[in-house]
Each structure stands twice: as C-alpha cells, then as structure tokens.
Design an enzyme around this catalytic site. Structure first.
Site, PDB file in Angstrom:
ATOM      1  N   TYR A 253       0.946  -1.256  -0.149  1.00 54.18           N
ATOM      2  CA  TYR A 253       0.024   0.008  -0.030  1.00 54.18           C
ATOM      3  C   TYR A 253       0.706   1.212   0.061  1.00 54.18           C
ATOM      4  CZ  TYR A 253      -3.719   3.212   1.473  1.00 54.18           C
ATOM      5  OH  TYR A 253      -4.670   4.189   1.705  1.00 54.18           O
TER       6      TYR A 253
ATOM      7  N   HIS B 299       1.496   4.001  -3.055  1.00 60.49           N
ATOM      8  CA  HIS B 299       1.120   5.527  -2.845  1.00 60.49           C
ATOM      9  C   HIS B 299       2.560   6.616  -2.808  1.00 60.49           C
ATOM     10  CE1 HIS B 299      -2.718   4.339  -1.488  1.00 60.49           C
ATOM     11  NE2 HIS B 299      -2.978   5.456  -1.523  1.00 60.49           N
TER      12      HIS B 299
ATOM     13  N   TRP C 186      -7.862   3.747 -10.130  1.00 55.66           N
ATOM     14  CA  TRP C 186      -7.236   3.752  -8.923  1.00 55.66           C
ATOM     15  C   TRP C 186      -7.923   2.679  -8.093  1.00 55.66           C
ATOM     16  CZ3 TRP C 186      -2.337   4.636  -7.371  1.00 55.66           C
ATOM     17  CH2 TRP C 186      -1.972   4.763  -6.058  1.00 55.66           C
TER      18      TRP C 186
END
Length: 104
Positions: free
Chosen positions: A18, A22, A76
């Site tokens: 994650y 990002h 996304w």
C-alpha cells in the site's frame, strides 16, 4: 475549508505494498485530487488492526460524487482493490469519523 477524517481497512500483510503504491502515486490522480478541492491529504496506518486513518482538507468546490465517477479515480480503486476491503464497485469501504477536537 472543511476537514474530513475517515477510516479504511487493509487486508493483512498489505501495508508495505500500500505504501509502495502511494509513494508512486499517479500524477494524473494527484492532479485530479487537487482539482477536486482536496488541498491536503494524509493517510496513517494502525498496524495492529490494519486500519487506515485518513485526513483531508476540502475546499468549498469539493464534489465527492464527481470524484467517485471520474475514470482516473475508478482506475485507482481497481488498482488498489487487492489490498483493501472494497465495495462491489471497487471503492474502498470507508468509515466516517466525527471531528471531536481540532487545534489550529
């Protein structure tokens, strides 16, 4: 300016991926978020529960429905769906938080 806090939930073992995704946030997504009225956005993780805590500063022009419909946002969500708890449309399951205190 309005402040919004909400939670999301990571699947076990997905925190590092994650973060990696990002860290490489798509420029078109960053631009979309800014154009949508999000001037500041931070996400924190509680590693014990895999709960994400997000804080956004929203301008008066912020339209959450327009953002939800945008193709870049939907792409996304599809990209992130394998890491998080999501709805059938791949949008993250979110829990709204009530602001109890803010020192500015």
């Amino acid at each position: 300016m309005r402040v919004r806090g909400f939670t999301m939930k990571l699947k076990p073992g997905c925190a590092e991926e994650y973060r990696r995704r990002h860290d490489a946030l798509w420029p078109e997504l960053a631009a979309l978020l800014r154009e949508s009225g999000i001037s500041d956005y931070a996400i924190f993780v509680d590693r014990g529960s895999n709960t994400l805590f997000a804080v956004q500063k929203l301008g008066p022009e912020f339209d959450p429905e327009a953002l939800r419909r945008h193709p870049v946002m939907r792409r996304w969500w599809e990209y992130m769906a394998d890491l998080m708890e999501v709805h059938p449309d791949k949008s993250p399951v979110e829990g709204e938080l009530e602001l109890m205190f803010h020192l500015a």
